[in-house]
Design a protein around this motif. Structure first.
Motif, short mmCIF file in Angstrom:
data_model
loop_
_atom_site.label_atom_id
_atom_site.label_comp_id
_atom_site.label_asym_id
_atom_site.label_seq_id
_atom_site.Cartn_x
_atom_site.Cartn_y
_atom_site.Cartn_z
N GLY A 1 34.10 13.73 22.21
CA GLY A 1 34.36 12.68 21.60
C GLY A 1 35.63 12.56 21.19
O GLY A 1 36.67 11.44 21.02
N ASN A 2 36.28 13.55 20.85
CA ASN A 2 38.00 13.64 20.53
C ASN A 2 38.70 13.33 21.48
O ASN A 2 39.80 12.49 21.53
CB ASN A 2 38.25 14.89 19.96
CG ASN A 2 37.83 15.41 18.69
OD1 ASN A 2 38.26 14.48 17.50
ND2 ASN A 2 36.91 16.15 18.49
N SER A 3 38.43 13.68 22.81
CA SER A 3 39.07 13.07 24.17
C SER A 3 39.08 11.70 23.98
O SER A 3 40.14 11.06 24.53
CB SER A 3 38.57 13.84 25.32
OG SER A 3 38.83 15.15 25.28
N MET A 4 38.03 10.90 23.96
CA MET A 4 37.78 9.54 24.06
C MET A 4 38.58 8.85 23.09
O MET A 4 39.31 7.90 23.26
CB MET A 4 36.53 9.10 23.88
CG MET A 4 36.19 7.65 23.75
SD MET A 4 36.57 6.99 25.37
CE MET A 4 35.47 7.48 26.47
N ILE A 5 38.88 9.50 21.87
CA ILE A 5 39.67 8.89 20.68
C ILE A 5 41.12 8.98 21.04
O ILE A 5 41.73 7.94 20.87
CB ILE A 5 39.13 9.67 19.37
CG1 ILE A 5 37.73 9.50 18.80
CG2 ILE A 5 40.55 9.25 18.24
CD1 ILE A 5 37.62 8.26 18.32
N LEU A 6 41.42 10.12 21.53
CA LEU A 6 42.82 10.13 22.16
C LEU A 6 43.10 9.30 23.24
O LEU A 6 44.20 8.70 23.02
CB LEU A 6 43.10 11.72 22.47
CG LEU A 6 42.79 12.73 21.45
CD1 LEU A 6 43.16 14.31 22.18
CD2 LEU A 6 43.84 12.65 20.19
N PHE A 7 42.37 9.19 24.10
CA PHE A 7 42.48 8.21 25.28
C PHE A 7 42.61 6.89 24.72
O PHE A 7 43.47 5.96 25.23
CB PHE A 7 41.42 8.22 26.24
CG PHE A 7 41.38 7.34 27.58
CD1 PHE A 7 42.55 7.80 28.61
CD2 PHE A 7 40.59 6.31 27.61
CE1 PHE A 7 42.44 6.69 29.54
CE2 PHE A 7 40.65 5.45 28.57
CZ PHE A 7 41.46 5.91 29.37
N VAL A 8 41.86 6.33 24.04
CA VAL A 8 41.62 4.75 23.66
C VAL A 8 43.03 4.55 22.67
O VAL A 8 43.42 3.43 22.93
CB VAL A 8 40.55 4.45 22.89
CG1 VAL A 8 39.37 4.58 24.07
CG2 VAL A 8 40.31 5.31 21.68
N ILE A 9 43.53 5.58 21.83
CA ILE A 9 44.83 5.29 21.09
C ILE A 9 45.85 5.26 21.84
O ILE A 9 46.78 4.47 21.72
CB ILE A 9 44.85 6.51 20.04
CG1 ILE A 9 43.60 6.00 18.98
CG2 ILE A 9 46.02 6.19 19.28
CD1 ILE A 9 43.78 7.15 17.95
N LEU A 10 46.08 6.27 22.90
CA LEU A 10 47.29 6.35 24.02
C LEU A 10 47.22 4.95 24.77
O LEU A 10 48.35 4.49 25.23
CB LEU A 10 46.99 7.46 24.78
CG LEU A 10 47.50 8.88 24.14
CD1 LEU A 10 47.20 9.61 25.08
CD2 LEU A 10 48.97 8.85 23.81
#
Length: 320
Positions: A49-58
């Motif tokens: 979940g946190n990896s996905m948040i980081l990916f979409v923001i980047l």
């Protein structure tokens, strides 16, 4: 005779031989393999979940705004917090690896406390972000520039380091007895110092000072920011605009609640719950360190439209 302090009997260069025993749920050792299943799922949800948040923001230019930069910091902190406790927790549950050495223990303890102070600081910064966005929207982009966000991030890291370094220095002066059994599956400062044969009043006092200078300061400031936000929202004439303004804070309020409620419970159990059953310590400690990394990505994905759209776009691209 009382137990002799191991560290006072051994030469200084053998301090690394000191070990602690980790526990998950006392009395349920036979069921560890079954208990590990929900822990696996929770850690998987937290990391993915946190990896996905980081990916979409980047990868989304539209999310390169102060609010999402702070969310990036929160997700990074949550992921690191999960990774700092996952090896020992799953090691105890799956492989019955209960021993942890002195250096590994204090390293894990530093990162757990450093990251929790960071999380509290990021939540305070996010409250300030919401205050500026609602109470002074015309100056939002000039106050919270990318450079200011970088400075905020640096201050947050410096604050955590300054508060936590004396904790380790004071720990070095303690002697420990033979029964170094911890009540958690990770090294937690109040839990570790209880194993000491030395006078721990200075350690306990500094631990309290560190809590007051971090969580004890951040929580009231977050509360004050929301009082000011509510006063500003109530001055908005249109009910629709009022709801729209306050709805941008719902995700943050959820993140604050799932961080501070377990934290207060865990602190209360350690300081005043000497007669509390062992599962109370286990429940509160796991809720404090696992729930925020698991629930924060879910809350922000569901309640923040821009994040939800960016995640859906990623999945739709993969599908087609």
């Amino acid at each position: 005779m009382p137990p002799q302090p191991i560290m006072s009997l051994l030469p200084n260069n053998t301090i690394i031989s000191l070990t602690f025993l980790l526990t998950v749920i006392p009395g349920l050792e036979a069921a560890h393999i079954w208990i590990s299943i929900p822990f696996y799922f929770l850690y998987a949800i937290a990391i993915s979940g946190n990896s996905m948040i980081l990916f979409v923001i980047l990868t989304n230019q539209s999310l390169h705004e102060p609010m999402y930069y702070l969310l990036f910091m929160l997700s990074t902190t949550d992921m690191c917090l999960s990774l700092s406790t996952m090896p020992t927790t799953l090691g105890v549950l799956c492989f019955n690896i209960q021993e942890i050495g002195w250096n590994a223990c204090i390293s894990q303890m530093f990162f757990i406390h450093f990251l929790t102070v960071m999380e509290s600081s990021v939540l305070l910064a996010m409250a300030f972000d919401r205050y500026i966005a609602i109470c002074n929207p015309l100056r939002y982009t000039t106050i919270l520039t990318p450079t200011k966000i970088i400075h905020i991030g640096m201050i947050i890291m410096a604050r955590g380091t300054i508060l936590m370094t004396p904790l380790l220095v004071l720990l070095k002066r303690l002697s420990f007895c033979r029964d170094n059994i911890l009540s958690h599956s990770y090294c937690y400062h109040p839990d570790v110092i209880k194993c000491s044969c030395s006078d721990i009043r200075v350690n306990s006092l500094y631990g309290l000072i560190a809590v007051l200078c971090s969580f004890g300061l951040d929580a009231p400031l977050i509360g004050i920011s929301y009082v000011l936000i509510l006063l500003s929202v109530f001055n908005i004439a249109s009910p629709e605009e009022r709801y729209k303004a306050f709805s941008t804070c719902i995700s943050h309020i959820g993140a604050v609640a799932i961080f501070y409620i377990p934290l207060i419970g865990l602190s209360a159990v350690h300081r005043w719950g000497k007669k509390a059953p062992p599962f109370a310590h286990t429940l509160m400690s796991n809720a404090f360190l696992i729930l925020p990394p698991v629930l924060n990505p879910i809350i922000y994905s569901v309640k923040t439209k821009q994040i939800r759209r960016a995640i859906l776009k990623v999945f739709l691209k993969k599908r087609y």
